[in-house]
Design a protein around this motif. Structure first.
Motif, PDB file in Angstrom:
ATOM      1  N   ARG A   1      42.294  -8.376 -63.147  1.00  0.00           N
ATOM      2  CA  ARG A   1      42.065  -6.984 -63.976  1.00  0.00           C
ATOM      3  C   ARG A   1      41.927  -5.559 -62.213  1.00  0.00           C
ATOM      4  O   ARG A   1      42.402  -5.893 -61.703  1.00  0.00           O
ATOM      5  CB  ARG A   1      40.416  -7.217 -63.721  1.00  0.00           C
ATOM      6  CG  ARG A   1      39.616  -7.747 -64.940  1.00  0.00           C
ATOM      7  CD  ARG A   1      38.643  -7.832 -64.568  1.00  0.00           C
ATOM      8  NE  ARG A   1      37.888  -6.713 -64.696  1.00  0.00           N
ATOM      9  CZ  ARG A   1      36.416  -6.678 -64.703  1.00  0.00           C
ATOM     10  NH1 ARG A   1      35.518  -8.041 -64.685  1.00  0.00           N
ATOM     11  NH2 ARG A   1      35.537  -6.053 -64.507  1.00  0.00           N
TER      12      ARG A   1
ATOM     13  N   ASP B   1      34.890  -6.516 -74.373  1.00  0.00           N
ATOM     14  CA  ASP B   1      36.358  -6.319 -74.619  1.00  0.00           C
ATOM     15  C   ASP B   1      36.454  -6.017 -76.648  1.00  0.00           C
ATOM     16  O   ASP B   1      34.764  -6.017 -76.378  1.00  0.00           O
ATOM     17  CB  ASP B   1      36.275  -8.439 -74.603  1.00  0.00           C
ATOM     18  CG  ASP B   1      36.690  -8.317 -72.975  1.00  0.00           C
ATOM     19  OD1 ASP B   1      37.402  -7.659 -72.632  1.00  0.00           O
ATOM     20  OD2 ASP B   1      35.920  -9.223 -71.847  1.00  0.00           O
TER      21      ASP B   1
ATOM     22  N   THR C   1      33.838 -11.671 -64.093  1.00  0.00           N
ATOM     23  CA  THR C   1      33.377 -11.775 -62.823  1.00  0.00           C
ATOM     24  C   THR C   1      31.538 -11.082 -63.087  1.00  0.00           C
ATOM     25  O   THR C   1      30.975 -11.855 -62.372  1.00  0.00           O
ATOM     26  CB  THR C   1      34.181 -10.197 -62.010  1.00  0.00           C
ATOM     27  OG1 THR C   1      35.651 -10.748 -62.110  1.00  0.00           O
ATOM     28  CG2 THR C   1      32.448 -10.192 -60.941  1.00  0.00           C
TER      29      THR C   1
ATOM     30  N   ASP D   1      39.006 -23.618 -74.028  1.00  0.00           N
ATOM     31  CA  ASP D   1      39.224 -21.575 -73.220  1.00  0.00           C
ATOM     32  C   ASP D   1      38.017 -20.657 -73.594  1.00  0.00           C
ATOM     33  O   ASP D   1      37.726 -20.526 -74.439  1.00  0.00           O
ATOM     34  CB  ASP D   1      40.214 -21.351 -74.455  1.00  0.00           C
ATOM     35  CG  ASP D   1      40.547 -19.564 -74.917  1.00  0.00           C
ATOM     36  OD1 ASP D   1      40.276 -19.007 -73.479  1.00  0.00           O
ATOM     37  OD2 ASP D   1      41.332 -19.405 -76.140  1.00  0.00           O
ATOM     38  N   THR D   2      37.436 -20.692 -71.952  1.00  0.00           N
ATOM     39  CA  THR D   2      36.955 -20.250 -71.772  1.00  0.00           C
ATOM     40  C   THR D   2      36.702 -18.844 -71.530  1.00  0.00           C
ATOM     41  O   THR D   2      37.449 -18.052 -70.726  1.00  0.00           O
ATOM     42  CB  THR D   2      35.972 -21.145 -70.657  1.00  0.00           C
ATOM     43  OG1 THR D   2      37.581 -20.380 -69.217  1.00  0.00           O
ATOM     44  CG2 THR D   2      35.954 -21.818 -70.481  1.00  0.00           C
TER      45      THR D   2
ATOM     46  N   ARG E   1      40.670  -6.165 -73.309  1.00  0.00           N
ATOM     47  CA  ARG E   1      39.917  -5.153 -72.832  1.00  0.00           C
ATOM     48  C   ARG E   1      39.882  -4.019 -74.630  1.00  0.00           C
ATOM     49  O   ARG E   1      41.042  -3.282 -74.385  1.00  0.00           O
ATOM     50  CB  ARG E   1      40.446  -4.639 -71.685  1.00  0.00           C
ATOM     51  CG  ARG E   1      40.213  -5.760 -71.133  1.00  0.00           C
ATOM     52  CD  ARG E   1      39.189  -5.821 -69.907  1.00  0.00           C
ATOM     53  NE  ARG E   1      37.904  -5.178 -69.819  1.00  0.00           N
ATOM     54  CZ  ARG E   1      36.964  -4.937 -69.217  1.00  0.00           C
ATOM     55  NH1 ARG E   1      36.857  -6.385 -69.297  1.00  0.00           N
ATOM     56  NH2 ARG E   1      36.182  -4.207 -68.574  1.00  0.00           N
TER      57      ARG E   1
HETATM   58  C1  6R9 Z   1      37.125 -14.869 -65.196  1.00  0.00           C
HETATM   59  C2  6R9 Z   1      37.451 -13.619 -65.304  1.00  0.00           C
HETATM   60  C3  6R9 Z   1      37.613 -10.638 -66.973  1.00  0.00           C
HETATM   61  C4  6R9 Z   1      38.216 -10.322 -68.518  1.00  0.00           C
HETATM   62  C5  6R9 Z   1      37.579 -10.676 -69.571  1.00  0.00           C
HETATM   63  C6  6R9 Z   1      38.945 -10.394 -70.871  1.00  0.00           C
HETATM   64  C7  6R9 Z   1      39.612 -11.853 -69.408  1.00  0.00           C
HETATM   65  C8  6R9 Z   1      38.733 -13.792 -69.164  1.00  0.00           C
HETATM   66  C9  6R9 Z   1      39.376 -14.683 -70.936  1.00  0.00           C
HETATM   67  C10 6R9 Z   1      39.942 -13.176 -71.682  1.00  0.00           C
HETATM   68  C11 6R9 Z   1      39.746 -13.937 -73.435  1.00  0.00           C
HETATM   69  C12 6R9 Z   1      39.753 -15.659 -72.431  1.00  0.00           C
HETATM   70  N1  6R9 Z   1      39.024 -13.021 -70.140  1.00  0.00           N
HETATM   71  N2  6R9 Z   1      38.921 -15.044 -70.014  1.00  0.00           N
HETATM   72  N3  6R9 Z   1      40.003 -12.608 -72.925  1.00  0.00           N
HETATM   73  N4  6R9 Z   1      40.231 -15.227 -73.342  1.00  0.00           N
HETATM   74  N5  6R9 Z   1      39.383 -17.134 -72.119  1.00  0.00           N
HETATM   75  O1  6R9 Z   1      39.019 -14.494 -65.475  1.00  0.00           O
HETATM   76  O2  6R9 Z   1      37.050 -12.885 -64.777  1.00  0.00           O
HETATM   77  O3  6R9 Z   1      38.787 -11.357 -64.108  1.00  0.00           O
HETATM   78  O4  6R9 Z   1      36.283 -10.044 -64.244  1.00  0.00           O
HETATM   79  O5  6R9 Z   1      38.817 -10.453 -66.047  1.00  0.00           O
HETATM   80  O6  6R9 Z   1      39.226 -11.280 -68.665  1.00  0.00           O
HETATM   81  O7  6R9 Z   1      39.418  -9.082 -70.671  1.00  0.00           O
HETATM   82  O8  6R9 Z   1      36.529  -9.201 -69.924  1.00  0.00           O
HETATM   83  P1  6R9 Z   1      37.707 -11.114 -65.191  1.00  0.00           P
END
Ligand code: 6R9
Length: 645
Positions: A524, A498, A414, A409-410, A513
């Motif tokens: 987003r 976040d 962006t 779970d990554t 967020r």
């Molecule tokens: C790569 C991507 C970023 C926002 C980030 C957060 C949410 C992304 C997540 C996650 C929980 C995860 N987010 N991965 N929240 N667990 N594994 O998604 O980039 O479109 O810029 O979104 O997405 O809120 O701040 P982006």
């Protein structure tokens, strides 16, 4: 809500993975204790024209604000993704392309073929006047030519700006204008789930709004009829006459590689800028370690190239590692909810990386769509884009992976270029819903509202205390906005936007967020962006947009709209406003609910109290909190009475 269960690293993973637990601890420790030598060593994974002797040089402080990595190095991204694999692995498959329609044949493109097309297209771009530093907008569907286009830009040193094919002509024009690009690469049409998307027609419409756009290169993808006029060129014609040899442009590590527009808490999307050396080191290393990737394995990141996940983990990460990356033109639920698993079987996918929203949508269709497929080649699963609810996590683990595949779970953004908080499959015990532990080089902190660093098990806002190679370098055309957005809330630190909890084991749990950004199906959306679109409509006086929990999308879009005095609310007008937002931004911004509101809850200083609007949208009207500071508390009663839901 959180799940307390722990899924230990499977013993065979602990034994065979590139990084085990002790390995992670050592890597992580060194990365923070001695970042200079750590990163110079990691940089050796790339082919440099001039190898760097400087690693990070940065300060997040206002007086001395700067960020650079490997600044004295020179390299070319396309050469790293293609040329250096040719001698030993030229005939290996770089891209497996799976078409929208499963009845059609997939394509397999070797490194040699991809290299040849990229060289020719790079020359074609140069002949069209594209030079180092120029911005090239790419508005393409998920076809191999998209990979060719991005890599050709990288080869000549042009800065690509990919605009997701689901964005409207208006949104495309805004992005073209903002970065001042004069050329767009598109296709006749895109296809998704059996439906056509009129890309070239959208570009023609965008052209009227962005007069600087004077050349369009069109890939014939579907063969659909399109109008070709002045400045329009067929991609295949350019390729047919282009010279085959193209020397990769030597780029400084800090030369820009791409711009990618993303939503923030203000109305206008910002052009996130990534540079060459640090970005490639970051995505290459994270792709290898997070996915325990070894060349030869079939790897599938089911994102769109229009999002950062597509840039980093369909294209640049896998290809810089000499991998085989699967590119999927279609959607998960067409022709039916079995498609993803059928594609896994068709190509022997070993590593699958997708988004929670897709999993939730498929989960609701029932297990049979999954269990009728084999999935026997799968060994590792990944998720990205939003917090994954434990129920979806367990379904992914138990039903899709039959309990055999770890889930990475990554968490990243962006802005961060690549993975920031993530398990490594041979090193990290998993907890459903937690992104677990920081990647080497990442120094996360949880701060309270005043910026005081919290220790131990705690909850607050997530900041990153040091720079890392994949960090964005600026907002295109607005360096001040870059500093203001990310480095002023908690001075001296990068603010992620976040919220986050850290448990007693030091595991990070992203809670979502904390700014005015909502996450709709992993995409987003700035609430202000949707509001700006709504108030452009002649009937609308004012609009306020909030997110609310949505079973499939994660969050849905709820819009409160105050009409001009001479307008009357109606269902037709509601439909018209929904269509309006889709036209202004694109289908991903479609409001799920529009509530006509005679007034919005405002403080006496005129600030909209979004907290109240969120509660009403959530249906949680029993605990609206203190409304006494409102200029007109009566508006709340009307809002509650006329809630849509
Ligand atoms: C790569 C991507 C970023 C926002 C980030 C957060 C949410 C992304 C997540 C996650 C929980 C995860 N987010 N991965 N929240 N667990 N594994 O998604 O980039 O479109 O810029 O979104 O997405 O809120 O701040 P982006």
């Amino acid at each position: 809500m959180s799940d307390q269960s722990v899924y230990p690293v499977p013993p065979e993973w602990a034994k065979r993975a590139k990084v085990n637990r002790a390995g992670y601890e050592k890597l992580y420790g060194r990365s923070l204790a001695d970042p200079g030598s750590f990163w110079l060593e990691q940089a050796r994974r790339l082919d440099w024209i001039k190898r760097p002797e400087i690693a990070g040089d940065w300060s997040f402080d206002k007086a001395d604000f700067h960020i650079s990595w490997f600044a004295d190095g020179k390299l070319n991204v396309a050469a790293n993704c293609l040329d250096r694999h040719l001698a030993a692995n030229g005939d290996k498959v770089a891209i497996i392309w799976e078409p929208d329609d499963p009845a059609e044949q997939p394509r397999r493109i070797t490194y040699r073929q991809l290299h040849a097309d990229v060289c020719k297209f790079a020359n074609a771009l140069k002949e069209r006047g594209v030079a180092k530093g120029d911005r090239v907008t790419i508005y393409l569907p998920m076809i191999p030519e998209a990979a060719v286009a991005l890599l050709a830009c990288a080869r000549v040193g042009a800065i690509h700006s990919v605009v997701f094919g689901g964005f409207s002509p208006e949104a495309l024009a805004g992005r073209v204008e903002d970065c001042g690009s004069t050329i767009v690469i598109t296709a006749d049409e895109g296809r998704r789930g059996g439906k056509k998307v009129p890309l070239k027609a959208n570009v023609d419409a965008a052209r009227k709004l962005a007069p600087g756009l004077d050349q369009v290169i069109v890939v014939k993808a579907t063969g659909g009829a399109v109008a070709m006029g002045d400045g329009d060129h067929w991609y295949h014609d350019l390729l047919a006459t282009a010279e085959p040899e193209c020397r990769p442009e030597p780029m400084n590590a800090e030369d820009p590689l791409f711009i990618l527009y993303t939503s923030g808490s203000t109305g206008k999307p910002k052009g996130v800028l990534h540079t060459t050396g640090g970005y490639l080191v970051w995505v290459s290393l994270s792709h290898e370690l997070t996915f325990d990737y070894r060349p030869g394995q079939i790897y599938w990141c089911a994102a769109d190239i229009g999002w950062v996940t597509g840039h980093s983990y369909i294209l640049y990460g896998p290809l810089s590692n000499g991998g085989t990356t699967l590119m999927f033109e279609g959607v998960p639920n067409w022709p039916d909810a079995s498609r993803i698993w059928q594609v896994c079987d068709r190509h022997g996918v070993e590593i699958l990386y997708t988004a929670p929203t897709a999993l939730r949508a498929l989960m609701k269709e029932g297990d049979e769509f999954v269990t009728r497929t084999s999935r026997s080649t799968l060994r590792l699963l990944g998720t990205v884009g939003e917090p994954i609810n434990p129920e979806a996590w367990r379904w992914y683990h138990d039903v899709v992976g039959e309990g055999r595949c770890p889930i990475v779970d990554t968490w990243w953004q962006t802005e961060t270029g690549g993975h920031m908080i993530t398990p490594l499959p041979g090193a990290t015990d998993l907890k459903p819903g937690s992104a677990t532990l920081p990647f080497p080089g990442i120094d996360p902190q949880i701060v309270d509202g005043e910026g005081a660093v919290q220790t131990g098990a705690t909850e607050g806002n997530l900041v990153i205390a040091r720079s890392w190679p994949g960090q964005m370098r600026t907002v295109w055309g607005d360096h001040d906005r870059f500093f203001q957005t990310y480095f002023t809330t908690y001075p001296g630190k990068y603010f992620t936007g976040d919220g986050c909890r850290r448990d007693e084991d030091g595991y990070y749990w992203i809670t979502g967020r904390v700014d005015d950004v909502i996450n709709v199906s992993g995409h987003r959306m700035g609430t202000a962006e949707v509001e700006s679109a709504l108030v452009l409509h002649h009937a609308v006086a004012e609009a306020a947009v909030v997110g609310f929990p949505h079973d499939i999308k994660g969050q849905g879009i709820y819009a409160y709209v105050t009409l001009n005095a001479d307008e009357t609310p109606s269902d037709d007008l509601r439909k018209e406003l929904v269509a309006w937002v889709r036209t202004e931004i694109g289908p991903i911004a479609t409001p799920d609910a529009i509530q006509f509101a005679p007034g919005l809850p405002k403080t006496r200083s005129g600030k909209i109290m979004r907290r109240i609007l969120r509660k009403i949208a959530e249906g949680d009207v029993s605990s609206l909190g203190d409304t006494s500071t409102l200029a007109d508390p009566a508006v709340v009663d009307d809002l509650v009475a006329n809630r849509v839901g």
